[in-house]
Design a protein around this motif. Structure first.
Motif, PDB file in Angstrom:
ATOM      1  N   GLY A 253       0.800  -1.213   0.000  1.00  0.00           N
ATOM      2  CA  GLY A 253       0.000   0.000   0.000  1.00  0.00           C
ATOM      3  C   GLY A 253       0.832   1.263   0.000  1.00  0.00           C
ATOM      4  N   HIS A 254       2.172   1.163  -0.011  1.00  0.00           N
ATOM      5  CA  HIS A 254       3.034   2.328  -0.032  1.00  0.00           C
ATOM      6  C   HIS A 254       4.082   2.156  -1.128  1.00  0.00           C
ATOM      7  CE1 HIS A 254       1.431   2.947   3.998  1.00  0.00           C
ATOM      8  NE2 HIS A 254       1.895   4.186   3.928  1.00  0.00           N
ATOM      9  N   ARG A 255       4.546   3.281  -1.652  1.00  0.00           N
ATOM     10  CA  ARG A 255       5.748   3.297  -2.478  1.00  0.00           C
ATOM     11  C   ARG A 255       6.668   4.318  -1.846  1.00  0.00           C
ATOM     12  NH1 ARG A 255       2.554   3.066  -8.119  1.00  0.00           N
ATOM     13  NH2 ARG A 255       2.225   5.261  -7.655  1.00  0.00           N
ATOM     14  N   LEU A 256       7.857   3.920  -1.463  1.00  0.00           N
ATOM     15  CA  LEU A 256       8.694   4.757  -0.632  1.00  0.00           C
ATOM     16  C   LEU A 256      10.011   5.039  -1.310  1.00  0.00           C
ATOM     17  CD1 LEU A 256       7.467   2.199   1.371  1.00  0.00           C
ATOM     18  CD2 LEU A 256       7.857   4.096   2.937  1.00  0.00           C
ATOM     19  N   ALA A 257      10.621   6.166  -0.923  1.00  0.00           N
ATOM     20  CA  ALA A 257      11.953   6.485  -1.398  1.00  0.00           C
ATOM     21  C   ALA A 257      12.951   5.602  -0.690  1.00  0.00           C
ATOM     22  CB  ALA A 257      12.273   7.954  -1.120  1.00  0.00           C
ATOM     23  N   PRO A 258      13.865   4.968  -1.415  1.00  0.00           N
ATOM     24  CA  PRO A 258      14.879   4.148  -0.747  1.00  0.00           C
ATOM     25  C   PRO A 258      15.851   5.027   0.022  1.00  0.00           C
ATOM     26  CG  PRO A 258      15.354   4.325  -3.080  1.00  0.00           C
ATOM     27  CD  PRO A 258      14.024   4.972  -2.869  1.00  0.00           C
ATOM     28  N   ASP A 259      16.730   4.359   0.754  1.00  0.00           N
ATOM     29  CA  ASP A 259      17.695   5.066   1.575  1.00  0.00           C
ATOM     30  C   ASP A 259      18.516   6.006   0.706  1.00  0.00           C
ATOM     31  OD1 ASP A 259      20.209   3.994   3.954  1.00  0.00           O
ATOM     32  OD2 ASP A 259      18.940   5.773   3.849  1.00  0.00           O
ATOM     33  N   ILE A 260      18.444   7.287   1.014  1.00  0.00           N
ATOM     34  CA  ILE A 260      19.073   8.307   0.171  1.00  0.00           C
ATOM     35  C   ILE A 260      20.322   8.814   0.855  1.00  0.00           C
ATOM     36  CG2 ILE A 260      18.715  10.587  -0.846  1.00  0.00           C
ATOM     37  CD1 ILE A 260      15.727   9.855  -0.899  1.00  0.00           C
TER      38      ILE A 260
ATOM     39  N   ARG B 150       3.807  11.929   1.197  1.00  0.00           N
ATOM     40  CA  ARG B 150       4.186  12.563   2.456  1.00  0.00           C
ATOM     41  C   ARG B 150       5.680  12.841   2.437  1.00  0.00           C
ATOM     42  NH1 ARG B 150      -0.155  11.859   5.982  1.00  0.00           N
ATOM     43  NH2 ARG B 150      -1.520  10.084   5.496  1.00  0.00           N
ATOM     44  N   PHE B 151       6.059  13.938   3.083  1.00  0.00           N
ATOM     45  CA  PHE B 151       7.461  14.329   3.105  1.00  0.00           C
ATOM     46  C   PHE B 151       8.018  14.262   4.516  1.00  0.00           C
ATOM     47  CE2 PHE B 151       5.709  16.667  -0.564  1.00  0.00           C
ATOM     48  CZ  PHE B 151       6.529  16.167  -1.555  1.00  0.00           C
ATOM     49  N   GLY B 152       9.272  13.812   4.604  1.00  0.00           N
ATOM     50  CA  GLY B 152       9.994  13.849   5.862  1.00  0.00           C
ATOM     51  C   GLY B 152      10.903  15.056   5.890  1.00  0.00           C
ATOM     52  N   PHE B 153      10.980  15.701   7.047  1.00  0.00           N
ATOM     53  CA  PHE B 153      11.790  16.901   7.200  1.00  0.00           C
ATOM     54  C   PHE B 153      12.617  16.805   8.467  1.00  0.00           C
ATOM     55  CE2 PHE B 153       8.590  18.471   4.321  1.00  0.00           C
ATOM     56  CZ  PHE B 153       9.226  19.476   3.587  1.00  0.00           C
ATOM     57  N   ARG B 154      13.738  17.472   8.457  1.00  0.00           N
ATOM     58  CA  ARG B 154      14.471  17.776   9.689  1.00  0.00           C
ATOM     59  C   ARG B 154      14.696  19.273   9.683  1.00  0.00           C
ATOM     60  NH1 ARG B 154      18.809  14.269  12.634  1.00  0.00           N
ATOM     61  NH2 ARG B 154      16.793  13.448  13.286  1.00  0.00           N
ATOM     62  N   GLY B 155      14.157  19.927  10.727  1.00  0.00           N
ATOM     63  CA  GLY B 155      14.143  21.382  10.680  1.00  0.00           C
ATOM     64  C   GLY B 155      13.281  21.813   9.512  1.00  0.00           C
TER      65      GLY B 155
ATOM     66  N   PHE C 235      10.695  11.139   1.209  1.00  0.00           N
ATOM     67  CA  PHE C 235       9.292  11.162   0.818  1.00  0.00           C
ATOM     68  C   PHE C 235       8.751   9.738   0.831  1.00  0.00           C
ATOM     69  CE2 PHE C 235       9.209   9.355  -3.463  1.00  0.00           C
ATOM     70  CZ  PHE C 235      10.551   9.417  -3.827  1.00  0.00           C
ATOM     71  N   GLU C 236       7.434   9.649   0.846  1.00  0.00           N
ATOM     72  CA  GLU C 236       6.764   8.352   0.914  1.00  0.00           C
ATOM     73  C   GLU C 236       5.456   8.460   0.135  1.00  0.00           C
ATOM     74  OE1 GLU C 236       6.404   5.686   4.695  1.00  0.00           O
ATOM     75  OE2 GLU C 236       4.691   7.042   4.659  1.00  0.00           O
ATOM     76  N   ASP C 237       5.224   7.550  -0.787  1.00  0.00           N
ATOM     77  CA  ASP C 237       4.047   7.607  -1.643  1.00  0.00           C
ATOM     78  C   ASP C 237       2.994   6.584  -1.248  1.00  0.00           C
ATOM     79  OD1 ASP C 237       5.797   8.409  -4.747  1.00  0.00           O
ATOM     80  OD2 ASP C 237       5.027   9.678  -3.146  1.00  0.00           O
ATOM     81  N   GLU C 238       1.747   7.000  -1.315  1.00  0.00           N
ATOM     82  CA  GLU C 238       0.612   6.120  -1.030  1.00  0.00           C
ATOM     83  C   GLU C 238      -0.320   6.133  -2.243  1.00  0.00           C
ATOM     84  OE1 GLU C 238       0.486   7.302   3.727  1.00  0.00           O
ATOM     85  OE2 GLU C 238      -1.163   7.849   2.400  1.00  0.00           O
ATOM     86  N   PRO C 239      -0.259   5.114  -3.116  1.00  0.00           N
ATOM     87  CA  PRO C 239      -1.176   5.058  -4.259  1.00  0.00           C
ATOM     88  C   PRO C 239      -2.603   4.770  -3.796  1.00  0.00           C
ATOM     89  CG  PRO C 239       0.168   3.072  -4.156  1.00  0.00           C
ATOM     90  CD  PRO C 239       0.681   3.984  -3.088  1.00  0.00           C
TER      91      PRO C 239
ATOM     92  N   ILE D 275      -3.967   0.711   2.814  1.00  0.00           N
ATOM     93  CA  ILE D 275      -2.795   1.519   3.129  1.00  0.00           C
ATOM     94  C   ILE D 275      -2.397   1.271   4.572  1.00  0.00           C
ATOM     95  CG2 ILE D 275      -1.930   3.871   3.397  1.00  0.00           C
ATOM     96  CD1 ILE D 275      -3.685   4.698   1.104  1.00  0.00           C
ATOM     97  N   GLU D 276      -1.143   0.888   4.767  1.00  0.00           N
ATOM     98  CA  GLU D 276      -0.652   0.695   6.113  1.00  0.00           C
ATOM     99  C   GLU D 276      -0.232   2.030   6.713  1.00  0.00           C
ATOM    100  OE1 GLU D 276       2.403  -2.183   6.192  1.00  0.00           O
ATOM    101  OE2 GLU D 276       1.163  -3.820   5.423  1.00  0.00           O
ATOM    102  N   GLN D 277       0.000   2.028   8.014  1.00  0.00           N
ATOM    103  CA  GLN D 277       0.415   3.242   8.700  1.00  0.00           C
ATOM    104  C   GLN D 277       1.712   3.772   8.102  1.00  0.00           C
ATOM    105  OE1 GLN D 277      -1.173   4.953  11.073  1.00  0.00           O
ATOM    106  NE2 GLN D 277       0.431   6.485  11.246  1.00  0.00           N
ATOM    107  N   SER D 278       1.732   5.036   7.774  1.00  0.00           N
ATOM    108  CA  SER D 278       2.906   5.667   7.199  1.00  0.00           C
ATOM    109  C   SER D 278       4.035   5.739   8.206  1.00  0.00           C
ATOM    110  CB  SER D 278       2.536   7.082   6.721  1.00  0.00           C
ATOM    111  OG  SER D 278       3.677   7.876   6.549  1.00  0.00           O
TER     112      SER D 278
END
Length: 716
Positions: free
Chosen positions: A3-10, A178-183, A189-193, A200-203
């Motif tokens: 239920g998610h498509r996520l950015a791999p470790d960047i 959804r976007f992840g931020f620090r400061g 980022f994380e995608d939910e089609p 959809i599982e918990q983000s």
């Protein structure tokens, strides 16, 4: 993760919310694919096709970062434009001041907080309408120099899908990002089609944001609002909403965000009538003070009930305050006021030149009787003067004169009319009436009738009355009585919307005072019946709404997001004693190892070690004690050379460690909480177990109990 498509470790040193599951990510015209044209300064690439599942997640993240940079540049330009505007164009000095105030508010609302992301999500829509196909959702609207939206305000109707869309009802959205931020820096980022039908599982990003340690004031939750919270936030202005919220369910944040939503949706109306936040104490208001400004809302009043009702704070026996707070005081006060009306001993004689005009005493009595109780006291006094003057005018006309309104006004202001008014309908202020009620036993008996028992009347009477009403020192409970009298004399102005937090702790008379201020508006009522700590704490929300004088819908939030399950389950052992009708709250966070119950030979000796044990972890530290023990706890930390603050009702802590008297803990939260001697907290007041329940649910990461005495009640 299904239920998610996520950015791999960047490979980015600032990545805080990495997700290493899956190898697919989507990107549309706001991002960069690496082999297509890069974004221009506005973040727009024209009508390019949406990139499919083969896109490079690193390039996607880089494109989103450029969009963030473009959005920040656009926001700066918007603010500079607002600063360049001048109020000199207004016609007169008053208009200039009003316009300048509005411009200053606009500039403040456009402030860019460097540690806060401008957007936290994105919607890729099926563009079947005239709205944008791609929408970045953020804390405020941002547009470029061609008025094209770069960020859409989270309160806009199109943004609702970010919180409510799901595979069963995608609301026109094919993908939510959804976007992840620090400061203020975008890190993941994380995608939910939403168009594939899979659940959809918990983000992970959502979970990490909810659980992120907190220091300083409360933050907004626009990035993490849950669907049931969003429904409350977007309730219409005309509807009063009452939220029963267990600890950690976000009820306070929901109330603040509803205020922000209503200000966005009904800007013009609420700009005239106003929005006010009412909290339990100054420390709580300081804690929440940055939430609305972070959302661009700077024109919101924040106060306590005591502050709203005159700031009276003289000490008082809780038993006396309980009687004063009872709703039965309302008819007592009404009678006390109207008992000041006297029967006229003489009629009215007006002399104009050689003519005399008389209004007989029985006519005066009839006029007084017709006005008494049909209007507020102040307007009634003014109406009596006009009615007497009108009667005199009738006498004049009967003699063939032709008086006009100016003559009537002159008669109404004449010395004979004023003397009669002072005798029959004296001018009063609330303090005069309350002073007489609390110091004159016969008068109190006459005003109380059967509403108060003889014992309650004796409880209310001052043992040593002040010399006069002008020298009296009033308590917080007196403040509500004075406000009731003030409204009986002159109508209280109303507010467009009122947000009342910890409403379960308010007396019936305090609730009546708040209700008067939103009689033509609406309210958001927040609280938890299990956390009621005053002698007059509400037992049902129906009673609260009744005293407010409004009808409303009661909704319950039982699913917690902040307090760990292990801690919440431990605290919930007290519910059968303090709120047996409430369902036990649930938490999404297991929190294994979050609870430590430690017997101690000397809690003050062990305090420093317990605090140092959690200082190695990120987040704030709260040391909560019975009020009387707070100085000793502070002294122990000082001896151990642990820098800390001691929370005061109006204080703002500056250090990471803070000693909190239990009576001030309500509404606050700390990553790590150390509770000293729970039994002392429970024994300190009538509803001490409820106070202890509040204290135990302030922790959002770890809770440590230090005790020499046995744990109270069901906790043992």
């Amino acid at each position: 993760m299904p239920g998610h498509r996520l950015a791999p470790d960047i490979p980015d040193d600032q990545t805080a919310h990495r997700s290493d599951a899956g190898d697919r990510s989507t990107l549309d015209s706001t991002g960069d694919t690496g082999d297509r044209d890069t974004l221009d300064s506005t973040g727009d690439t024209g009508d390019r096709d949406t990139l499919g599942d083969t896109g490079d997640p690193v390039a996607v993240l880089d494109g989103e970062r450029r969009h963030l940079a473009a959005s920040r540049a656009a926001l700066r330009a918007m603010r500079e434009h607002a600063q360049s505007l001048s109020a000199d164009a207004a016609g007169d000095w008053v208009s200039q001041q009003v316009l300048q105030n509005l411009l200053d508010q606009r500039v403040a609302a456009l402030a860019d907080h460097a540690d806060t992301p401008l957007f936290f999500g994105r919607l890729d829509r099926f563009a079947a309408d005239d709205l944008p196909g791609t929408v970045h959702v953020g804390r405020r609207h941002v547009h470029d120099d061609r008025s094209r939206p770069l960020v859409i305000d989270w309160r806009a109707p199109i943004s609702r899908a970010f919180y409510q869309a799901r595979p069963a009802d995608p609301m026109g959205v094919r993908l939510r990002r959804r976007f992840g931020f620090r400061g203020g820096e975008l890190t993941a980022f994380e995608d939910e089609p939403l168009d594939e039908g899979a659940p959809i599982e918990q983000s992970r990003i959502l979970t990490e944001e909810i659980e992120r340690p907190r220091t300083g004031p409360m933050r907004d939750i626009v990035a993490t609002i849950q669907p049931d919270q969003d429904e409350i936030v977007r309730e219409d202005l005309g509807r009063t909403v009452c939220v029963q919220g267990a600890p950690g369910t976000g009820k306070t944040a929901v109330g603040l965000h509803r205020a922000a939503y209503l200000l966005f949706t009904h800007r013009e109306k609420l700009a005239r009538s106003g929005v006010t936040i009412v909290g339990p104490n100054g420390a709580f208001l300081s804690y929440i003070s940055s939430v609305l400004p972070a959302l661009g809302e700077v024109k919101v009043d924040q106060t306590t009930v005591t502050g709203m009702l005159g700031g009276h704070a003289a000490p008082e026996d809780p038993a006396v305050a309980a009687v004063k707070g009872d709703a039965r005081m309302a008819p007592v006060l009404r009678r006390a006021l109207w008992l000041h009306i006297n029967k006229p001993e003489d009629g009215l004689l007006i002399t104009r030149g050689a003519s005399r005009f008389r209004v007989a005493d029985h006519e005066v009595r009839e006029i007084v009787a017709s006005l008494r109780g049909t209007t507020r006291y102040g307007p009634g006094r003014a109406a009596l003067a006009q009615r007497l003057a009108h009667t005199v005018l009738v006498r004049m006309e009967q003699r063939g004169e032709s008086p006009d309104d100016r003559v009537q006004d002159a008669v109404a202001r004449s010395a004979p009319v004023k003397r009669l008014l002072d005798q029959v309908w004296p001018k009063l202020v609330p303090a005069q009436v309350l002073f007489r009620l609390l110091s004159d036993e016969a008068f109190l008996t006459a005003a109380a009738k059967n509403d108060l028992t003889a014992e309650e009347r004796q409880t209310l009477l001052w043992r040593k009355p002040p010399r006069s009403w002008k020298s009296a020192k009033w308590s917080a409970a007196d403040g509500a009585l004075l406000d009731e009298l003030a409204d009986l004399i002159e109508r209280t102005p109303t507010i467009g919307h009122l947000v009342v937090d910890e409403a379960q702790d308010l007396s019936a008379m305090q609730l009546r005072a708040l209700g008067r201020r939103c009689r033509t508006g609406s309210a958001t009522v927040l609280g938890d019946l299990a956390q009621g700590t005053t002698p007059w704490s509400a037992r049902s929300w129906t009673d609260v709404l009744t005293h407010l004088g409004t009808e409303g819908v009661v909704t319950e939030l039982t699913l917690g997001f902040r307090v760990p399950r292990e801690v919440l389950d431990f605290a919930a052992r007290l519910l059968p004693s303090i709120a047996p009708d409430l369902a036990a709250p649930r938490s999404l966070r297991p929190g294994a190892g979050s609870l430590t119950v430690r017997p101690s030979a000397d809690v003050l000796t062990d305090l420093a070690a317990a605090v140092r044990g959690v200082l190695g972890h990120e987040g704030s530290v709260g040391v909560i004690t019975a009020d009387a023990a707070a100085p000793a706890a502070s002294a122990a930390l000082t001896t151990a050379q642990v820098e800390h603050d001691v929370l005061t009702p109006d204080g703002t802590p500056a250090h990471r460690v803070c000693v909190i008297p239990a009576s001030l803990a309500k509404g606050l939260e700390y990553d790590h909480v150390v509770v000293l001697e729970p039994a002392d907290i429970a024994d300190a007041e009538l509803r001490g177990l409820a106070r202890l329940y509040v204290v135990l649910t302030r922790a959002v990461t770890t809770l440590t109990l230090l005790h020499t005495r046995p744990l109270p009640g069901l906790l043992g």
